[in-house]
Design an enzyme around this catalytic site. Structure first.
Site, mmCIF file in Angstrom:
data_model
loop_
_atom_site.group_PDB
_atom_site.id
_atom_site.type_symbol
_atom_site.label_atom_id
_atom_site.label_comp_id
_atom_site.label_asym_id
_atom_site.label_seq_id
_atom_site.Cartn_x
_atom_site.Cartn_y
_atom_site.Cartn_z
ATOM 1 N N HIS A 212 43.283 42.364 43.835
ATOM 2 C CA HIS A 212 41.814 42.351 43.822
ATOM 3 C C HIS A 212 41.244 43.631 44.392
ATOM 4 C CE1 HIS A 212 42.512 38.178 42.900
ATOM 5 N NE2 HIS A 212 41.252 38.093 42.531
ATOM 6 N N GLU B 159 22.879 40.689 35.367
ATOM 7 C CA GLU B 159 22.383 42.023 35.676
ATOM 8 C C GLU B 159 23.000 42.579 36.969
ATOM 9 O OE1 GLU B 159 20.603 39.375 34.971
ATOM 10 O OE2 GLU B 159 18.941 39.844 33.606
ATOM 11 N N SER C 295 48.304 38.689 32.857
ATOM 12 C CA SER C 295 47.336 39.543 32.191
ATOM 13 C C SER C 295 47.539 40.996 32.608
ATOM 14 C CB SER C 295 45.924 39.092 32.531
ATOM 15 O OG SER C 295 45.710 39.165 33.915
ATOM 16 N N ARG D 174 32.525 39.201 39.871
ATOM 17 C CA ARG D 174 33.249 38.505 38.824
ATOM 18 C C ARG D 174 32.587 37.158 38.509
ATOM 19 N NH1 ARG D 174 36.725 38.008 35.393
ATOM 20 N NH2 ARG D 174 38.233 36.299 35.374
ATOM 21 N N LYS E 65 38.737 30.468 48.876
ATOM 22 C CA LYS E 65 37.849 29.583 48.132
ATOM 23 C C LYS E 65 36.883 28.891 49.079
ATOM 24 C CE LYS E 65 40.315 29.272 44.037
ATOM 25 N NZ LYS E 65 41.699 29.189 43.568
ATOM 26 N N ILE F 9 52.064 38.597 36.606
ATOM 27 C CA ILE F 9 51.523 37.242 36.549
ATOM 28 C C ILE F 9 50.958 36.914 35.166
ATOM 29 C CG2 ILE F 9 49.973 35.612 37.738
ATOM 30 C CD1 ILE F 9 52.336 36.708 39.415
ATOM 31 N N CYS G 127 47.129 31.027 43.547
ATOM 32 C CA CYS G 127 46.565 32.127 44.321
ATOM 33 C C CYS G 127 45.289 31.728 45.055
ATOM 34 C CB CYS G 127 46.301 33.315 43.424
ATOM 35 S SG CYS G 127 45.308 32.949 41.990
ATOM 36 N N LYS H 93 25.850 41.876 38.406
ATOM 37 C CA LYS H 93 27.243 42.264 38.183
ATOM 38 C C LYS H 93 27.289 43.654 37.543
ATOM 39 C CE LYS H 93 30.873 41.540 34.842
ATOM 40 N NZ LYS H 93 32.054 41.224 35.645
HETATM 41 N N1 GLN Z 1 48.101 34.340 34.091
HETATM 42 C C1 GLN Z 1 46.816 34.591 34.621
HETATM 43 C C2 GLN Z 1 46.553 36.082 34.643
HETATM 44 O O1 GLN Z 1 47.443 36.824 34.860
HETATM 45 C C3 GLN Z 1 46.690 34.042 36.019
HETATM 46 C C4 GLN Z 1 45.321 34.300 36.599
HETATM 47 C C5 GLN Z 1 45.027 33.592 37.894
HETATM 48 O O2 GLN Z 1 45.882 33.206 38.616
HETATM 49 N N2 GLN Z 1 43.795 33.455 38.249
HETATM 50 O O3 GLN Z 1 45.464 36.521 34.448
HETATM 51 ZN ZN ZN Z 2 46.346 34.284 40.437
#
Ligand code: GLN
Ligand code: ZN
Length: 758
Positions: free
Chosen positions: A701, A17, A439, A521, A115, A437, A650, A19
């Site tokens: 991001h 909820e 997606s 997320r 992280k 990268i 990342c 999110k």
């Molecule tokens: N290949 C993935 C994407 O582009 C990599 C995602 C990631 O590094 N968290 O979504």
């Molecule tokens: Zn990444």
């Protein structure tokens, strides 16, 4: 009966909820008032369930709209001027720090994100600016306590401790912890006196930093700050809470300070028991024993836990409080929502709510003299026995394949330099090759498509056709933008790990097992229930379809074994190394099938490589990196020299493992660098990093569109530090969380910048 404590509770909502409503707020679809109201409802529900299940020590202030460390930055007035100057209401300043702000001609980047220890949760890195004076600046901690109190629930406010806060913050150049010791102590003293005045009985200060390597100087700062806080606690009890490991280098310092209570993790910090036995535990002090794993989802083994508690009991004067090893933030809400899951699996799982039941049962059992006759105990032991007996998740051929591995399976030949030449010839890419990268924006229609397939509203065939049409559009778009190495967009994947798990027998899936990854997320980590293997190729058809539409190389996108392992809930009956090799062999089969189908560039993502790095440096290699690097090499060691292997990482510091990253022997690595001011570049140079590298040129991001000039400036800086023939141009990470409106202009600027460099 023994008492029960929870270190922290998940806040995103059983149905995500928080999110949903927060994202609505970002879109302007709900007001700040509606947002705050929804948040209060969630807090209420979470307090209630803990109270109903008999938790004596219930946390408050574990709620956050985005991140607890960011909350604390605001509470301590660590708000950099560039956000202050936006002149926004407090909530929007907060979100500007979390997500960046680009509106009305103003353009401010988000704070960096990192992280949280060795978890897959990300915190916002507070920034203490030159001239900032830390002081108590808001009443969030007090307000949430009062809110619970008004509901008739007594809570224990939970606050990041001063040492952890300072150590995780970015300080001005030339400043160190010592420079803030006085003022942060004063700010906490002010907070303590306000809480005490409200009648708060106990405050929990979270100091997970104590389970990492600390210098004696840092421990000195810890002692100095806490001596002051404890001297001015105004009758309120202070619980020092640690988690994620043992506190061996600060144990003496902790013991000497006059804490009312100390929380130790006995799940990940097995050495804590030894420390207790050797050093003892001061009389009268309360031990919060973290014995129920907050980070995994298996049922607790009552026999083992009770034995542990008995051992603890022998060395502490007051009976320990039975608690979670860490916050339950890392566990999903409840198995109750797993309606689709076979009961034979489901009964082996304990999510946050079930862990509350376990805590209560353990507390009940702890006091019994003859537990073995107790029905709760018998039920628990029968369940665990059933799992160890089960053959349904054990694949003999996988065990044999792992056992038969030899050194050669972990080495790719010829050397990188040799491959570099061959690949140059094969791919004929320009200087500063551009790529992404993997997606592309996962717009509502894509998610709906996957849902319709799942719900049986459309046929498999129709689904494939519709995804293919997305791929067609995307290939065309990438060609128009002028990217050099294309991707298929990952539209068929809800999540990079979930998708792989779904296609690999041995994994188990949840319907609603969401855990927060960062901000709004969430991810649904798969559960590694048994041996892992690949039944049949599952990415080849999508990727070869994309390749059939273009002459430019299309990158085959795969998730690496360490990331799959680290973003799943692993089984606990097999060493992690063995699980990693099993997964690596499954991905290796996919790599070889992609190559056979004519794919010349293959990316194996390992964004989570660093995540499970032991928190103590002495354990890095032997406990983790040695086998993690080998698992990655196992995936790609079988390809031809001409096939170009990429990897991507990342949202972590990679500086101190750059040698191991190089040893993974990928031909190209794309790596997060945009948010950290490209310090990564110096690290690469200082270490003579020899492989090809694409340091991310913009932060995905944030919704911000990077101007061409900004990217060009970044590339100029890269050129100064790296071999020009080995630089790739790419964003920081995948684009799935962005919108097309942001992505297209950003990528156009990226291509334009690369062209002007050429
Ligand atoms: N290949 C993935 C994407 O582009 C990599 C995602 C990631 O590094 N968290 O979504
Ligand atoms: Zn990444």
């Amino acid at each position: 009966m023994a008492e029960v404590s929870v270190v922290g509770y998940p806040r995103i909502g059983a149905d995500r909820e928080l999110k949903k409503v927060t994202e609505q707020y970002f879109k302007g679809a709900v007001s700040a008032e509606e947002l705050t109201k929804a948040a209060a409802e969630l807090r209420k529900a979470h307090w209630r369930v803990q109270a109903d299940k008999g938790v004596r020590y219930i946390p408050s202030n574990d709620f956050s709209f985005y991140d607890n460390l960011l909350d604390m930055a605001l509470t301590l007035d660590a708000v950099p001027t560039r956000y202050r100057e936006l002149g926004l209401p407090p909530l929007d300043v907060y979100f500007a720090m979390a997500r960046g702000y680009q509106k009305g001609g103003r353009d401010v980047k988000a704070l960096p994100m990192k992280k949280w220890f060795n978890t897959n949760y990300h915190y916002m890195v507070p920034e203490i600016e030159e001239g900032t004076r830390l002081r108590l600046a808001n009443t969030k901690v007090l307000d949430e306590y009062a809110e619970a109190k008004a509901l008739g629930i007594e809570t224990r406010p939970v606050v990041p401790g001063p040492l952890t806060f300072l150590k995780l913050s970015r300080l001005p150049a030339g400043k160190g912890l010592g420079d803030y010791q006085e003022e942060i102590a004063q700010a906490y003293v002010d907070l303590i006196s306000r809480l005490a005045a409200k009648g708060v009985a106990m405050l929990q200060l979270d100091e997970p930093i104590l389970v990492t390597d600390l210098s004696s100087f840092e421990i000195g700062i810890f002692t100095a700050i806490y001596s002051r806080l404890l001297a001015e606690r105004s009758g309120m009890k202070i619980l020092l809470q640690t988690y994620f490991g043992d506190v061996h280098d600060s144990f003496d310092a902790i013991a000497k300070l006059d804490f009312d209570a100390v929380g130790l993790d006995f799940v990940e910090g097995r050495d804590n028991l030894r420390l207790l036995k050797e050093t003892g535990f001061p009389d009268g002090r309360l031990l919060f024993a973290g014995v129920v794993n907050g980070r995994n989802i298996w049922r607790n083994d009552y026999r083992k836990t009770l034995e542990l508690l008995d051992e603890i009991r022998r060395v502490v004067e007051t009976p320990p409080v039975i608690g979670t090893s860490c916050s339950l933030l890392f566990a999903p809400y409840s198995v109750r929502y797993e309606k689709g899951m076979d009961e034979s699996y489901r009964r082996h799982l304990a999510f946050a709510e079930e862990k509350l039941d376990e805590l209560r049962e353990l507390a009940g059992l702890f006091d019994l003299s003859d537990r073995s006759r107790d029905e709760r105990f018998a039920r628990n032991q029968a369940l665990l026995h059933e799992k160890s007996e089960s053959q349904s998740f054990s694949f003999k051929e996988v065990r044999q394949r792992v056992a038969a591995l030899t050194e050669r399976d972990f080495v790719r030949t010829p050397s990188f330099e040799e491959r570099y030449r061959l690949q140059k010839n094969e791919l004929r890419l320009p200087l500063f090759p551009t790529t992404t990268i993997g997606s592309f924006p996962q717009t509502g229609d894509v998610r709906k498509l996957r849902k319709s397939l799942h719900d049986g509203e459309i046929s498999e065939q129709e689904y494939v056709e519709r995804i293919r049409s997305k791929i067609r559009d995307l290939i065309k778009l990438q060609e128009e933008i002028g990217l050099d190495v294309l991707v298929h967009g990952e539209y068929e994947r809800s999540d990079m790990v979930e998708y792989f798990g779904e296609n690999l027998p041995g994994f188990l899936f949840t319907q609603n097992g969401w855990v927060q990854s960062y901000g709004t997320r969430c991810v649904r980590p798969p559960i590694i229930f048994g041996d892992v293997k690949r039944a049949k190729p599952f990415t080849v058809a999508w990727i070869t379809y994309a390749q059939s539409l273009t002459k430019r190389p299309v990158k085959g996108m795969l998730t690496g074994p360490i990331t799959i392992l680290n973003w799943s809930f692993p089984r606990e009956d097999l060493p992690l190394r063995e699980i990693a090799y099993q997964i690596a062999l499954a991905i290796r089969d996919e790599v070889l099938d992609l190559e056979k189908a004519g794919i010349r560039v293959i990316q194996i993502d390992e964004p989570a490589l660093r995540e499970k790095l032991p928190l103590r440096k002495a354990n890095w290699k032997k406990d983790y990196l040695d086998w993690a690097v080998r698992a990655f090499r196992l995936v790609h060691s079988g390809v031809k020299p001409e096939t170009q292997i990429h990897t991507h990482m990342c949202y972590s510091e990679f500086a101190d493992i750059i040698k191991e990253i190089e040893e993974m022997d990928a031909d190209v690595i794309s790596i997060e660098a945009a948010r950290s001011d490209l310090t990564m570049l110096n690290v690469l140079r200082e270490n003579n990093y020899s492989h090809q590298v694409g340091p991310g040129v913009y932060d995905i991001h944030s919704p911000r569109v990077p101007p061409e000039k900004e990217i060009r400036d970044t590339l100029v800086r890269m050129k100064e530090r790296l071999d020009v023939g080995k630089i790739w141009v790419n964003p920081d990470c995948g684009l799935k969380t962005r919108s097309m409106e942001e992505t297209v202009p950003s990528l156009k600027n990226l291509v334009e910048a690369a062209r002007s460099m050429r």
